[in-house]
Design a protein around this motif. Structure first.
Motif, PDB file in Angstrom:
ATOM      1  N   ASN A 247      61.129-101.901   5.195  1.00  0.00           N
ATOM      2  CA  ASN A 247      60.422-100.638   4.983  1.00  0.00           C
ATOM      3  C   ASN A 247      59.782-100.161   3.648  1.00  0.00           C
ATOM      4  OD1 ASN A 247      60.627 -97.530   4.649  1.00  0.00           O
ATOM      5  ND2 ASN A 247      59.700 -97.849   6.630  1.00  0.00           N
ATOM      6  N   ASN A 248      60.666-100.261   2.788  1.00  0.00           N
ATOM      7  CA  ASN A 248      60.325-100.200   1.309  1.00  0.00           C
ATOM      8  C   ASN A 248      61.233-100.964   0.495  1.00  0.00           C
ATOM      9  OD1 ASN A 248      62.942 -98.253   0.283  1.00  0.00           O
ATOM     10  ND2 ASN A 248      62.554 -97.571   2.357  1.00  0.00           N
ATOM     11  N   LEU A 249      60.842-101.021  -0.838  1.00  0.00           N
ATOM     12  CA  LEU A 249      61.614-101.438  -1.728  1.00  0.00           C
ATOM     13  C   LEU A 249      61.693-100.726  -2.956  1.00  0.00           C
ATOM     14  CD1 LEU A 249      61.445-105.452  -2.868  1.00  0.00           C
ATOM     15  CD2 LEU A 249      61.762-103.637  -4.595  1.00  0.00           C
ATOM     16  N   GLN A 250      62.991-100.430  -3.661  1.00  0.00           N
ATOM     17  CA  GLN A 250      63.262 -99.634  -4.732  1.00  0.00           C
ATOM     18  C   GLN A 250      63.809-100.342  -5.841  1.00  0.00           C
ATOM     19  OE1 GLN A 250      65.682 -96.401  -3.163  1.00  0.00           O
ATOM     20  NE2 GLN A 250      64.942 -96.399  -0.944  1.00  0.00           N
ATOM     21  N   TRP A 251      63.570 -99.780  -7.071  1.00  0.00           N
ATOM     22  CA  TRP A 251      64.046-100.330  -8.348  1.00  0.00           C
ATOM     23  C   TRP A 251      64.906 -99.039  -8.997  1.00  0.00           C
ATOM     24  CZ3 TRP A 251      63.745-105.157 -10.359  1.00  0.00           C
ATOM     25  CH2 TRP A 251      62.893-105.976  -9.671  1.00  0.00           C
TER      26      TRP A 251
ATOM     27  N   ARG B 266      56.705 -98.478  -0.622  1.00  0.00           N
ATOM     28  CA  ARG B 266      56.602 -98.861   0.853  1.00  0.00           C
ATOM     29  C   ARG B 266      55.870-100.014   1.137  1.00  0.00           C
ATOM     30  NH1 ARG B 266      59.621 -94.695   2.341  1.00  0.00           N
ATOM     31  NH2 ARG B 266      59.410 -92.458   1.422  1.00  0.00           N
ATOM     32  N   SER B 267      56.230-100.444   2.354  1.00  0.00           N
ATOM     33  CA  SER B 267      55.722-102.064   2.712  1.00  0.00           C
ATOM     34  C   SER B 267      54.204-101.818   2.973  1.00  0.00           C
ATOM     35  CB  SER B 267      56.300-102.234   4.167  1.00  0.00           C
ATOM     36  OG  SER B 267      56.129-101.236   5.053  1.00  0.00           O
ATOM     37  N   ASN B 268      53.417-100.765   3.122  1.00  0.00           N
ATOM     38  CA  ASN B 268      51.971-100.851   3.210  1.00  0.00           C
ATOM     39  C   ASN B 268      51.285-100.379   1.944  1.00  0.00           C
ATOM     40  OD1 ASN B 268      52.971 -97.959   2.916  1.00  0.00           O
ATOM     41  ND2 ASN B 268      51.668 -97.197   4.658  1.00  0.00           N
TER      42      ASN B 268
ATOM     43  N   VAL C 153      54.907-101.340 -10.496  1.00  0.00           N
ATOM     44  CA  VAL C 153      55.562-102.047  -9.392  1.00  0.00           C
ATOM     45  C   VAL C 153      54.522-102.604  -8.594  1.00  0.00           C
ATOM     46  CG1 VAL C 153      57.343-102.156  -7.470  1.00  0.00           C
ATOM     47  CG2 VAL C 153      57.665-101.040  -9.562  1.00  0.00           C
ATOM     48  N   THR C 154      54.782-104.123  -8.275  1.00  0.00           N
ATOM     49  CA  THR C 154      53.917-104.517  -7.214  1.00  0.00           C
ATOM     50  C   THR C 154      54.717-105.350  -6.025  1.00  0.00           C
ATOM     51  OG1 THR C 154      54.051-106.704  -8.064  1.00  0.00           O
ATOM     52  CG2 THR C 154      52.222-105.273  -8.859  1.00  0.00           C
ATOM     53  N   LEU C 155      54.242-105.064  -4.822  1.00  0.00           N
ATOM     54  CA  LEU C 155      55.044-105.618  -3.685  1.00  0.00           C
ATOM     55  C   LEU C 155      54.119-106.674  -2.841  1.00  0.00           C
ATOM     56  CD1 LEU C 155      57.243-105.373  -1.875  1.00  0.00           C
ATOM     57  CD2 LEU C 155      56.289-103.524  -0.487  1.00  0.00           C
TER      58      LEU C 155
END
Lengths: 114, 111
Positions: free
Chosen positions: B30-34, B50-52, B63-65
């Protein structure tokens, strides 16, 4: 540290003795967590709480119990401490469920079990 | 069980240089946090993506995802000695679970 305190900050105890660590928050957040941090393992979840008297197990819950009788306090108890429980313990809080929101961490408790 | 794995495990750079840390994970999120952790202190939340979302900025942090590659990167630009710390990624899978932390990247910024 976002209104989170942990006590004690350092503790040395002997194998077989009970130990209770306390986490206190002033943020009125619903979710509270206990983690342990060990070299080579990162941060691992022990137990968490999603409300007063509502708790659940995490990844490494064996040998630990928790209680939450008030919103602001979350206690972690080692019923009979073992040397493998020597670690740094962190409490964290979150306004929402851990999978959705950021967490705020306390300063940690360094526990040594001899 | 570790979901996120940071790479490299350790990074040493000079002040003023950019620092890039990567995080790979295995399942949908759902999300990624640092988070950052200074020696002897608790973790401090840096940024949540967030994933979107594909990219997010906060001050000197970028931050990139990439959900197709199940990876994220944290870029610290114009690093300072005060950036010396361990950096952790954590993945959140929404209401179904809790955050799962990686083992961290230890960043050393030399003055």
């Amino acid at each position: 540290d976002a209104g989170i305190t942990q006590s004690p900050r350092h503790k040395v105890t002997e194998t077989g003795t009970p130990v209770t660590l306390r986490c206190h928050q002033t943020e009125n957040h619903r979710y509270m967590y206990w983690y342990r941090q060990d070299p080579g393992h990162g941060l691992r979840l022990i137990h968490y709480s999603y409300g007063v008297k509502d708790t659940d197990k995490g990844e490494v819950s064996d040998g630990y119990s928790v209680s939450r009788s008030k919103t602001e306090d979350f206690l972690l108890t080692l019923e009979s401490a073992t040397s493998s429980q020597t670690s740094v313990y962190f409490c964290a809080i979150s306004p929402g469920t851990g999978g959705l929101d950021e967490q705020f961490f306390g300063p940690g408790t360094r526990l040594t079990v001899l | 069980s570790q979901q996120g794995e940071e790479d490299p495990q350790a990074l040493s750079i000079q002040e003023g240089e950019n620092a890039t840390m990567n995080c790979s994970y295995k399942t949908s999120i759902n999300n990624l946090q640092w988070y950052r952790q200074n020696s002897g202190r608790g973790l401090v939340h840096l940024i949540l993506i967030r994933s979107n979302e594909r990219e997010k900025h906060s001050g000197r942090l970028r931050v990139t995802l990439d959900t197709s590659k199940k990876s994220s990167s944290l870029l610290i630009t114009a690093s300072r000695a005060a950036d010396t710390a361990s950096y952790f990624c954590a993945t959140g899978r929404g209401s179904q679970g809790n955050l799962i932390f990686g083992k961290g990247t230890k960043l050393s910024v030399k003055p």
